[in-house]
Design an enzyme around this catalytic site. Structure first.
Site, PDB file in Angstrom:
ATOM      1  N   VAL A   1       0.841  -1.203   0.000  1.00  0.00           N
ATOM      2  CA  VAL A   1       0.000   0.000   0.000  1.00  0.00           C
ATOM      3  C   VAL A   1       0.877   1.254   0.000  1.00  0.00           C
ATOM      4  O   VAL A   1       0.378   2.364   0.133  1.00  0.00           O
ATOM      5  CB  VAL A   1      -0.941   0.007   1.239  1.00  0.00           C
TER       6      VAL A   1
ATOM      7  N   HIS B   1      -4.265  -4.394  -2.454  1.00  0.00           N
ATOM      8  CA  HIS B   1      -4.635  -4.108  -1.061  1.00  0.00           C
ATOM      9  C   HIS B   1      -4.796  -2.614  -0.778  1.00  0.00           C
ATOM     10  O   HIS B   1      -4.753  -2.197   0.373  1.00  0.00           O
ATOM     11  CB  HIS B   1      -3.601  -4.739  -0.112  1.00  0.00           C
TER      12      HIS B   1
ATOM     13  N   CYS C   1     -14.515   8.223   3.174  1.00  0.00           N
ATOM     14  CA  CYS C   1     -15.495   8.324   4.246  1.00  0.00           C
ATOM     15  C   CYS C   1     -16.313   7.032   4.305  1.00  0.00           C
ATOM     16  O   CYS C   1     -16.803   6.553   3.281  1.00  0.00           O
ATOM     17  CB  CYS C   1     -16.404   9.516   3.961  1.00  0.00           C
TER      18      CYS C   1
HETATM   19  P1  OAD Z   1       5.292 -10.777   4.235  1.00  0.00           P
HETATM   20  O1  OAD Z   1       5.811  -9.959   5.373  1.00  0.00           O
HETATM   21  O2  OAD Z   1       4.372 -11.889   4.548  1.00  0.00           O
HETATM   22  O3  OAD Z   1       6.521 -11.407   3.435  1.00  0.00           O
HETATM   23  C1  OAD Z   1       7.642 -10.646   3.069  1.00  0.00           C
HETATM   24  C2  OAD Z   1       8.564 -11.530   2.243  1.00  0.00           C
HETATM   25  O4  OAD Z   1       9.645 -10.739   1.785  1.00  0.00           O
HETATM   26  C3  OAD Z   1       9.175 -12.705   3.021  1.00  0.00           C
HETATM   27  O5  OAD Z   1       9.013 -13.897   2.250  1.00  0.00           O
HETATM   28  C4  OAD Z   1      10.654 -12.329   3.145  1.00  0.00           C
HETATM   29  O6  OAD Z   1      11.514 -13.463   3.099  1.00  0.00           O
HETATM   30  C5  OAD Z   1      10.859 -11.464   1.915  1.00  0.00           C
HETATM   31  N1  OAD Z   1      11.926 -10.443   1.986  1.00  0.00           N
HETATM   32  C6  OAD Z   1      12.302  -9.683   3.037  1.00  0.00           C
HETATM   33  N2  OAD Z   1      13.284  -8.826   2.692  1.00  0.00           N
HETATM   34  C7  OAD Z   1      13.541  -9.037   1.374  1.00  0.00           C
HETATM   35  C8  OAD Z   1      14.441  -8.464   0.415  1.00  0.00           C
HETATM   36  N3  OAD Z   1      15.268  -7.477   0.734  1.00  0.00           N
HETATM   37  N4  OAD Z   1      14.417  -8.947  -0.853  1.00  0.00           N
HETATM   38  C9  OAD Z   1      13.572  -9.955  -1.220  1.00  0.00           C
HETATM   39  N5  OAD Z   1      12.703 -10.525  -0.367  1.00  0.00           N
HETATM   40  C10 OAD Z   1      12.677 -10.081   0.906  1.00  0.00           C
HETATM   41  O7  OAD Z   1       4.648  -9.734   3.203  1.00  0.00           O
HETATM   42  P2  OAD Z   1       3.561  -9.979   2.062  1.00  0.00           P
HETATM   43  O8  OAD Z   1       3.802 -11.280   1.372  1.00  0.00           O
HETATM   44  O9  OAD Z   1       3.539  -8.760   1.245  1.00  0.00           O
HETATM   45  O10 OAD Z   1      -2.113  -7.677   3.709  1.00  0.00           O
HETATM   46  O11 OAD Z   1       2.244 -10.061   2.914  1.00  0.00           O
HETATM   47  C11 OAD Z   1       1.018 -10.173   2.253  1.00  0.00           C
HETATM   48  C12 OAD Z   1      -0.061  -9.405   2.969  1.00  0.00           C
HETATM   49  O12 OAD Z   1      -0.080  -9.751   4.359  1.00  0.00           O
HETATM   50  C13 OAD Z   1       0.128  -7.898   3.010  1.00  0.00           C
HETATM   51  O13 OAD Z   1      -0.247  -7.267   1.821  1.00  0.00           O
HETATM   52  C14 OAD Z   1      -0.752  -7.513   4.146  1.00  0.00           C
HETATM   53  C15 OAD Z   1      -0.396  -8.583   5.142  1.00  0.00           C
HETATM   54  O14 OAD Z   1      -1.394  -8.924   6.039  1.00  0.00           O
HETATM   55  C16 OAD Z   1      -3.030  -6.730   3.958  1.00  0.00           C
HETATM   56  O15 OAD Z   1      -2.766  -5.704   4.525  1.00  0.00           O
HETATM   57  C17 OAD Z   1      -4.391  -7.052   3.428  1.00  0.00           C
HETATM   58 ZN    ZN Z   2     -18.855  11.522   4.132  1.00  0.00          ZN
END
Ligand code: OAD
Ligand code: ZN
Length: 247
Positions: free
Chosen positions: A102, A118, A126
């Site tokens: 986001v 997301h 609102c």
């Molecule tokens: P996560 O925090 O679940 O995963 C982050 C990933 O990035 C992990 O697999 C790490 O190993 C990897 N990582 C960390 N540093 C890195 C780097 N420098 N280079 C490459 N990889 C790296 O995040 P998301 O998969 O984005 O949802 O999580 C999915 C959703 O869970 C988010 O969008 C959010 C959360 O709840 C909502 O807000 C709806």
């Molecule tokens: Zn309003």
């Protein structure tokens, strides 16, 4: 880094590519991931913050948390991984970015086709009348703001637990995945659905799945090629090879 000859052949012939990204791509910009060693969900329970009922019960607390994250995001910059993806538009016929983030860093890096599954923390709306409020245009305080038109509570335009993804955005993202020749999966644990269907849809339609992550994930078994390391290092290296191919 040495790339496999199969991957180089795919780069040579690929016309349409999709980058499916998650919090890991912004880690090198100083924005915490959700899971893993320094993940914020280790310290905070998501169900206390990222859902509609919590917001209605305690809007100021939830709003304050988003203001805090906005500050971190505003002070950060797109890193070499975001920039490499934006630059890749010059090297492929079609590049789509499908992101779970986001933070708007793909937009700030200059990518043109971005599907934000997301939402976007810079937008707000609102809960009563749906009026939109851009964070940049308002000097929001730490308390949850009220709508100028109807007095309703204003919330960040992000997808909370239990909420639907923006359906049109998701449908477009799925199409991009279906049509892609290569699907890069960058910095995501790929455990949050329906977002995590994107690389599976790509694979089902014959796309070549390239994972870029610092460690193995749930997706690693499905990936055609896994590159383990930092996105900010690996993606620029791919661009170097690609430029040689295209020159
Ligand atoms: P996560 O925090 O679940 O995963 C982050 C990933 O990035 C992990 O697999 C790490 O190993 C990897 N990582 C960390 N540093 C890195 C780097 N420098 N280079 C490459 N990889 C790296 O995040 P998301 O998969 O984005 O949802 O999580 C999915 C959703 O869970 C988010 O969008 C959010 C959360 O709840 C909502 O807000 C709806
Ligand atoms: Zn309003």
């Amino acid at each position: 880094m040495e790339f496999s000859s199969e991957f180089i052949d795919k780069l040579k012939s690929a016309k349409s590519v999709v980058f499916f990204t998650g919090a890991g791509i912004s880690a090198e910009s100083g924005i915490s991931t959700f899971r893993g060693k320094d993940g914020i969900w280790n310290k905070l329970r998501p169900e206390e913050l990222a859902n509609f009922d919590s917001f209605m019960r305690n809007p100021d607390m939830v709003w304050e948390w988003y203001q805090y994250r906005r500050k971190i995001i505003n002070d950060s910059h797109p890193n070499r991984a975001h920039l490499a993806i934006a630059e890749s538009e010059k090297l492929f016929d079609k590049v789509s970015v499908v992101t779970q983030n986001v933070d708007n860093l793909h937009g700030r890096a200059g990518s043109n086709t971005i599907y934000e599954l997301h939402g976007n923390i810079e937008r707000n709306f609102c809960v009563k009348c749906g009026a939109f409020y851009n964070s940049a245009d308002y000097n929001f305080t730490e308390q949850a703001p009220r709508c100028e038109k109807c007095g309703g509570l204003v919330r960040p335009d992000v997808v909370w637990f239990g909420e639907m993804l923006p359906q049109e955005v998701f449908a477009e993202a799925e199409k991009a995945a279906e049509w892609s020749d290569i699907c890069f999966v960058v910095g995501t644990s790929a455990v949050v659905y329906p977002a995590a269907y994107i690389p599976l849809t790509a694979k089902k339609n014959g796309s070549y799945i390239v994972e870029v992550n610092i460690e193995e994930t749930d997706l690693s078994g499905y990936a055609d090629y896994s590159l383990f390391g930092k996105a900010g290092e690996i993606l620029p290296e791919i661009m170097v090879v690609l430029k040689e191919i295209r020159s």
